[in-house]
Design an enzyme around this catalytic site. Structure first.
Site, PDB file in Angstrom:
ATOM      1  N   GLU A   1       0.818  -1.224   0.000  1.00 40.45           N
ATOM      2  CA  GLU A   1       0.000   0.000   0.000  1.00 40.45           C
ATOM      3  C   GLU A   1       0.853   1.276   0.000  1.00 40.45           C
ATOM      4  O   GLU A   1       0.342   2.390  -0.134  1.00 40.45           O
ATOM      5  CB  GLU A   1      -0.936  -0.003   1.209  1.00 40.45           C
ATOM      6  CG  GLU A   1      -2.123  -0.957   1.093  1.00 40.45           C
ATOM      7  CD  GLU A   1      -1.725  -2.426   1.141  1.00 40.45           C
ATOM      8  OE1 GLU A   1      -0.896  -2.787   2.011  1.00 40.45           O
ATOM      9  OE2 GLU A   1      -2.215  -3.202   0.310  1.00 40.45           O
TER      10      GLU A   1
ATOM     11  N   ARG B   1      19.024  -3.477  10.985  1.00 39.26           N
ATOM     12  CA  ARG B   1      18.991  -2.292  10.119  1.00 39.26           C
ATOM     13  C   ARG B   1      17.957  -1.252  10.583  1.00 39.26           C
ATOM     14  O   ARG B   1      17.675  -0.288   9.888  1.00 39.26           O
ATOM     15  CB  ARG B   1      18.716  -2.737   8.677  1.00 39.26           C
ATOM     16  CG  ARG B   1      19.882  -3.499   8.060  1.00 39.26           C
ATOM     17  CD  ARG B   1      19.477  -4.403   6.919  1.00 39.26           C
ATOM     18  NE  ARG B   1      20.637  -5.052   6.294  1.00 39.26           N
ATOM     19  CZ  ARG B   1      21.271  -6.118   6.797  1.00 39.26           C
ATOM     20  NH1 ARG B   1      20.871  -6.654   7.959  1.00 39.26           N
ATOM     21  NH2 ARG B   1      22.323  -6.642   6.184  1.00 39.26           N
TER      22      ARG B   1
ATOM     23  N   HIS C   1       5.770 -14.970  -2.381  1.00 41.57           N
ATOM     24  CA  HIS C   1       5.036 -13.713  -2.186  1.00 41.57           C
ATOM     25  C   HIS C   1       5.993 -12.544  -1.973  1.00 41.57           C
ATOM     26  O   HIS C   1       5.808 -11.451  -2.496  1.00 41.57           O
ATOM     27  CB  HIS C   1       4.118 -13.860  -0.971  1.00 41.57           C
ATOM     28  CG  HIS C   1       3.049 -12.832  -0.924  1.00 41.57           C
ATOM     29  ND1 HIS C   1       2.769 -12.089   0.195  1.00 41.57           N
ATOM     30  CD2 HIS C   1       2.169 -12.409  -1.859  1.00 41.57           C
ATOM     31  CE1 HIS C   1       1.780 -11.248  -0.046  1.00 41.57           C
ATOM     32  NE2 HIS C   1       1.388 -11.445  -1.292  1.00 41.57           N
TER      33      HIS C   1
END
Ligand SMILES: Nc1c(NC[C@H](O)[C@H](O)[C@H](O)CO)[nH]c(=O)[nH]c1=O
Ligand SMILES: CC(=O)[C@@H](O)COP(=O)(O)O
Length: 158
Positions: free
Chosen positions: A67, A136, A97
């Site tokens: 999104e 990270r 995916h």
């Protein structure tokens, strides 16, 4: 240079301009929120370190990284937003995916910046596992949210 060879948060503050009169939009994916909220914190604190006012940082949350491009577009099209930072964390699961999400998100975010002729920064981690992501997002490899904020500032002053 591979991330493990370089701390993402190492940069020279000398070449980072003041942004006290600039407005930023940040879109944050809620998937892997432990990571994305740490990235958001790094980004907002870095913007504020260089003068950005809290009221000039518009933060919007979306369900997942897929999104982010559309949400980035909704902010990039605003005349009162100078740069957008898209924050997400995509972690490899059992299926393919990951490949489709990561590719779509990277391409989509790039296209938003090109379409609106405005900096739209890719602050999305794409990792093999949660450990790499945490490294990270404030761990031993720095904070990619800080890096994204510095990048936004530098692009605004291109
Ligand atoms: N697996 C991850 C997702 N998946 C959700 C998608 O981003 C999207 O919200 C859904 O397909 C509905 O459109 N998102 C992440 O940000 N990180 C992941 O690891
Ligand atoms: C990036 C994803 O969508 C992924 O984490 C989903 O996991 P799975 O591939 O096991 O369904």
């Amino acid at each position: 240079m591979a991330t493990h060879l370089k701390n993402l948060s190492e940069y020279s503050p000398v070449n980072v301009a003041d942004v006290s009169h600039k407005r930023f939009g940040i879109v944050v994916a809620e998937w892997n929120s432990e990571v994305t909220e740490a990235l958001l914190s790094g980004a907002t604190k870095t913007l504020q370190n260089y003068g950005a006012k809290t009221e000039n940082i518009v933060i919007k949350r979306v369900a997942g990284s897929f999104e982010l491009p559309l949400a980035s577009q909704w902010l990039a099209q605003r005349a009162d937003i100078d740069a957008v930072i898209a924050i997400g964390c995509i972690i490899q699961g059992e299926t393919r995916h990951f490949d489709f999400i990561a590719q779509a998100v990277a391409e989509g975010i790039m296209q938003v910046g090109l379409k609106h002729n405005k900096p739209v920064i890719f602050g999305v981690l794409t990792t093999n596992n949660l450990e790499q992501a945490l490294e990270r997002a404030g761990g031993k490899h720095g904070n990619k949210g800080e890096e994204a904020a510095i990048t936004a500032i530098k692009m605004i002053h291109f």
